[in-house]
Design an enzyme around this catalytic site. Structure first.
Site, short mmCIF file in Angstrom:
data_model
loop_
_atom_site.label_atom_id
_atom_site.label_comp_id
_atom_site.label_asym_id
_atom_site.label_seq_id
_atom_site.Cartn_x
_atom_site.Cartn_y
_atom_site.Cartn_z
N GLY A 15 0.79 -1.23 0.00
CA GLY A 15 0.00 0.00 0.00
C GLY A 15 0.81 1.28 0.00
O GLY A 15 0.32 2.34 0.38
N SER A 16 2.06 1.21 -0.49
CA SER A 16 2.86 2.45 -0.50
C SER A 16 2.26 3.49 -1.45
O SER A 16 2.33 4.69 -1.20
CB SER A 16 4.33 2.17 -0.84
OG SER A 16 4.46 1.77 -2.18
N ARG A 96 -6.07 -8.30 -8.84
CA ARG A 96 -7.15 -9.06 -9.48
C ARG A 96 -7.62 -8.32 -10.72
O ARG A 96 -7.59 -7.10 -10.77
CB ARG A 96 -8.36 -9.17 -8.55
CG ARG A 96 -8.02 -9.60 -7.15
CD ARG A 96 -8.54 -10.97 -6.89
NE ARG A 96 -8.09 -11.40 -5.57
CZ ARG A 96 -8.22 -12.62 -5.11
NH1 ARG A 96 -8.79 -13.54 -5.86
NH2 ARG A 96 -7.80 -12.95 -3.92
N ASN A 112 -5.72 2.81 -12.59
CA ASN A 112 -4.74 1.82 -12.10
C ASN A 112 -3.34 2.36 -12.30
O ASN A 112 -3.10 3.16 -13.21
CB ASN A 112 -4.90 0.52 -12.90
CG ASN A 112 -3.93 -0.56 -12.45
OD1 ASN A 112 -3.72 -0.76 -11.25
ND2 ASN A 112 -3.31 -1.24 -13.40
N HIS A 114 0.51 1.00 -13.06
CA HIS A 114 1.20 -0.19 -13.52
C HIS A 114 2.70 0.09 -13.61
O HIS A 114 3.11 1.12 -14.17
CB HIS A 114 0.65 -0.62 -14.89
CG HIS A 114 1.26 -1.90 -15.34
ND1 HIS A 114 0.85 -3.13 -14.86
CD2 HIS A 114 2.29 -2.15 -16.18
CE1 HIS A 114 1.59 -4.08 -15.40
NE2 HIS A 114 2.47 -3.51 -16.21
N GLU A 147 -11.98 -3.38 -19.85
CA GLU A 147 -12.19 -4.82 -19.62
C GLU A 147 -10.93 -5.66 -19.86
O GLU A 147 -10.88 -6.81 -19.47
CB GLU A 147 -13.39 -5.35 -20.45
CG GLU A 147 -13.31 -5.15 -21.94
CD GLU A 147 -13.40 -3.67 -22.35
OE1 GLU A 147 -12.79 -3.34 -23.39
OE2 GLU A 147 -14.02 -2.86 -21.63
N VAL A 149 -6.60 -6.44 -19.63
CA VAL A 149 -5.60 -6.40 -18.55
C VAL A 149 -4.53 -5.38 -18.93
O VAL A 149 -3.78 -5.58 -19.89
CB VAL A 149 -4.97 -7.80 -18.34
CG1 VAL A 149 -3.87 -7.74 -17.28
CG2 VAL A 149 -6.04 -8.79 -17.92
N ASP A 150 -4.49 -4.28 -18.21
CA ASP A 150 -3.50 -3.20 -18.43
C ASP A 150 -3.61 -2.58 -19.82
O ASP A 150 -2.59 -2.24 -20.44
CB ASP A 150 -2.06 -3.74 -18.19
CG ASP A 150 -1.89 -4.35 -16.82
OD1 ASP A 150 -2.53 -3.86 -15.87
OD2 ASP A 150 -1.13 -5.32 -16.68
N GLU A 179 6.32 6.13 -9.06
CA GLU A 179 4.89 5.88 -8.84
C GLU A 179 4.30 6.84 -7.81
O GLU A 179 3.21 7.36 -7.99
CB GLU A 179 4.67 4.44 -8.35
CG GLU A 179 4.93 3.39 -9.39
CD GLU A 179 4.57 1.99 -8.93
OE1 GLU A 179 4.09 1.22 -9.76
OE2 GLU A 179 4.75 1.67 -7.74
C1 GAR Z 1 3.26 -1.24 -7.43
O1 GAR Z 1 4.55 -1.25 -7.99
C2 GAR Z 1 2.21 -1.29 -8.51
O2 GAR Z 1 2.56 -0.60 -9.66
C3 GAR Z 1 2.16 -2.77 -8.78
O3 GAR Z 1 2.23 -3.37 -7.51
C4 GAR Z 1 2.99 -2.53 -6.66
C5 GAR Z 1 2.18 -2.27 -5.41
O4 GAR Z 1 2.94 -1.58 -4.45
N1 GAR Z 1 0.96 -3.12 -9.48
C6 GAR Z 1 0.89 -4.08 -10.40
O5 GAR Z 1 1.84 -4.77 -10.70
C7 GAR Z 1 -0.48 -4.26 -11.02
N2 GAR Z 1 -0.41 -5.12 -12.15
P1 GAR Z 1 2.24 -0.88 -3.22
O6 GAR Z 1 1.30 -1.91 -2.59
O7 GAR Z 1 3.38 -0.55 -2.29
O8 GAR Z 1 1.51 0.32 -3.71
#
Ligand code: GAR
Length: 206
Positions: A15-16, A96, A112, A114, A147, A149-150, A179
């Site tokens: 969850g950063s 998910r 989202n 990515h 709909e 994926v990414d 991010e």
């Molecule tokens: C992040 O790097 C995000 O971009 C990635 O998971 C990490 C979550 O970090 N998401 C994906 O790969 C989605 N396909 P966080 O929980 O510290 O925010």
């Protein structure tokens, strides 16, 4: 004064990114507020981050699947988001695939983050995919969710270099830093109603 945009965050992990969004809202950099944090993982740290700030949070329930939710569970998720009067759903490390009940309920209102420059390296552990591929540049994409994926329309992207000696961890750390800046920035543009979607293209207006 318009009311802050009400955000519901969905996440499966640390969850950063959620923390970066909550921080940006709290310091007034983004005219929005996180009103609920939901997770498909009972002990995900993202829920703890919300609790520490007094933001309502919940585990949405056990799923039999790994990459999607049962229809009933996703309908429950929608009910929780509606109950919190959420206006924008932000996926932050939510692992998910989003299905119809959620897509329909929040059409055009799901974003989202990515960890790659899409359309390169969709799917899981994209930073590792980029490193193993031998790419010289990795990066981050914030996009609307459709709909696929990414595959949704891209709001913002920023590159991060892949440096000699990088490991998956060091590269993911560099990507995380990007991010944490880019996601709040994209949400600010949405909250300020500065995005216009033209086909696949998202224009920033004004
Ligand atoms: C992040 O790097 C995000 O971009 C990635 O998971 C990490 C979550 O970090 N998401 C994906 O790969 C989605 N396909 P966080 O929980 O510290 O925010």
């Amino acid at each position: 004064m318009t009311q802050p945009l009400r955000i519901g965050v969905l996440g499966s992990g640390s969850g950063s990114n959620c923390e970066a969004i909550m921080d940006a809202c709290a310091r007034g950099a983004v005219p929005a507020q996180v009103v609920v944090v939901l997770s498909d993982i009972a002990d995900a740290f993202i829920l703890e981050r919300a609790r520490r700030r007094g933001i309502p949070s919940a585990f949405i329930g056990q799923s039999r699947f790994k990459t999607k939710l049962e229809l009933e569970l996703e309908a429950h998720l929608v009910a929780l988001l509606r109950e919190a009067r959420v206006e924008l759903v932000a996926l932050a490390g939510y692992m998910r695939v989003v299905k119809q009940p959620l897509l329909e309920a929040f059409a055009g209102r799901i974003v989202n983050i990515h960890p790659s420059l899409l359309p390169s390296f969709p799917g899981l552990k994209s930073w590792e995919q980029a490193l193993n591929y031998g790419a010289k540049v990795a990066g981050v994409t914030v996009h609307f969710v459709n709909e696929g994926v990414d595959t949704g329309p891209i709001i913002l992207q920023e590159a991060a270099p892949i440096l000699p000696g990088d490991t998956a961890e060091s590269l993911h750390q560099r990507i995380h830093a990007v991010e944490h800046k880019l996601y709040p920035e994209a949400i600010r543009l949405i909250a300020e109603e500065r995005l216009r979607i033209v086909g696949r293209r998202v224009d920033v207006v004004r």
